[in-house]
Design an enzyme around this catalytic site. Structure first.
Site, mmCIF file in Angstrom:
data_model
loop_
_atom_site.group_PDB
_atom_site.id
_atom_site.type_symbol
_atom_site.label_atom_id
_atom_site.label_comp_id
_atom_site.label_asym_id
_atom_site.label_seq_id
_atom_site.Cartn_x
_atom_site.Cartn_y
_atom_site.Cartn_z
ATOM 1 C CB SER A 44 46.582 -133.045 -21.231
ATOM 2 O OG SER A 44 47.696 -133.425 -22.069
ATOM 3 C CG ASP A 90 49.852 -138.888 -16.364
ATOM 4 O OD1 ASP A 90 50.112 -138.476 -17.522
ATOM 5 O OD2 ASP A 90 48.878 -138.461 -15.758
ATOM 6 C CG HIS A 92 47.719 -138.136 -20.255
ATOM 7 N ND1 HIS A 92 48.452 -137.291 -19.394
ATOM 8 C CD2 HIS A 92 47.229 -137.577 -21.066
ATOM 9 C CE1 HIS A 92 48.086 -136.204 -20.075
ATOM 10 N NE2 HIS A 92 47.773 -136.242 -21.097
#
Length: 297
Positions: free
Chosen positions: A109, A247, A274
């Site tokens: 991320s 995601d 995610h």
């Protein structure tokens, strides 16, 4: 059985301390080291550390750390500290303090923003790069997030924009819409893993709001216009770009990074968003493990 992580305090040049978590002997000759950079910013590393501890059983020494401003690290209240360039130098200081020369880098991320910038700044340190659930073109990501939000319907989108303009982001109807988006695109499990919920409960919103914004789907911070995809051709180390099909940092974002790097492969995991290392752990471990086994360092 995986050995426990040991904690190491690292003093930064600014005078603050950050806490590193080390599993295995990172100083051993020929050690294969994986250095993980977690999401956030402002999110403790526990969720990523626990989700990748299995790599110790694959012969890797592991390093994670709580970035300045989160977890067990110092939490200064100074917005001027929350910049990408400073965080890059923070990673380099942690590396040097632990006596590591080269490592396999995994960014998740926000950790892919930080990891990409680190790769471009210190390419000699990176043996390979795993770009997990990331995006390095924030303007493109913002358009993708609007597309995901549009699936809630025009009326809900209008409601969310109204609250964003009014600054009433704690309103129950806005919070409900955000919760739905999070369960669709952040973690699709009916019960989120304890390590993830513990990390989220300790989230320091100071760095997060300064760099990103008030939530996962609203970008107002100093990274809003950041785009490093045009420069990612400079990352020549072997790279694995991996994301979930649902995601929040979408497969389109991953494809852009994959196409930019000359020595990359792309894997999109079905039935995941995610947090694929929790949502579809067996598939994730196979893909990541296979990639790392192919690296010679």
């Amino acid at each position: 059985m995986t050995q426990p992580f040991e904690t190491v305090r690292v003093r930064l040049a600014e005078g603050y301390d950050v806490q590193a978590y080390v599993c295995g002997d990172v100083s051993a000759a020929g050690a294969r080291i994986l250095f993980g950079l977690n999401g956030g910013p402002g999110l403790p590393s526990e969720y990523l550390r626990e989700g990748h501890a299995w790599l110790a059983d694959e012969g890797f020494a592991l390093v994670f750390y709580d970035q300045l401003g989160c977890g067990a690290s110092d939490r200064p209240d100074d917005e001027q500290l929350w910049t990408l360039a400073r965080y890059v130098e923070e990673v380099e200081q942690v590396r040097a303090a632990l006596g590591i020369q080269r490592f396999h880098l995994l960014g998740h991320s926000w950790g892919t923003w930080l990891g990409t910038e680190y790769c471009l700044t210190y390419p000699e340190r990176v043996a390979s790069y795993i770009v997990a659930d990331g995006a390095c073109d924030i303007p493109h990501l913002r358009t993708e997030l609007e597309r995901l939000r549009a699936a809630l319907g025009a009326e809900t989108v209008a409601m969310m924009r109204h609250h964003e303009a009014a600054g009433t982001l704690t309103h129950p109807e806005y919070a409900a819409a955000l919760t739905l988006l999070n369960y669709r695109h952040v973690c699709r499990l009916p019960v989120w893993p304890e390590a993830l919920t513990r990390s989220l409960a300790q989230w320091n919103e100071g760095p997060y709001r300064t760099m990103q914004g008030p939530n996962e789907f609203t970008y107002t911070g100093n990274m809003r216009e950041w785009n490093r995809v045009p420069d990612m051709h400079g990352i020549t180390a072997p790279a694995l770009v991996i994301c979930g099909a649902f995601d929040e940092l979408t497969p389109a974002c991953s494809r852009a990074m994959y196409e930019a790097m000359p020595n990359a492969q792309l894997e999109v995991l079905e039935d995941a968003s995610h947090m694929p290392f929790y949502e579809t752990p067996e598939v994730y471990r196979h893909v990541v493990g296979t990639f790392l086994k192919a690296q010679r360092e």
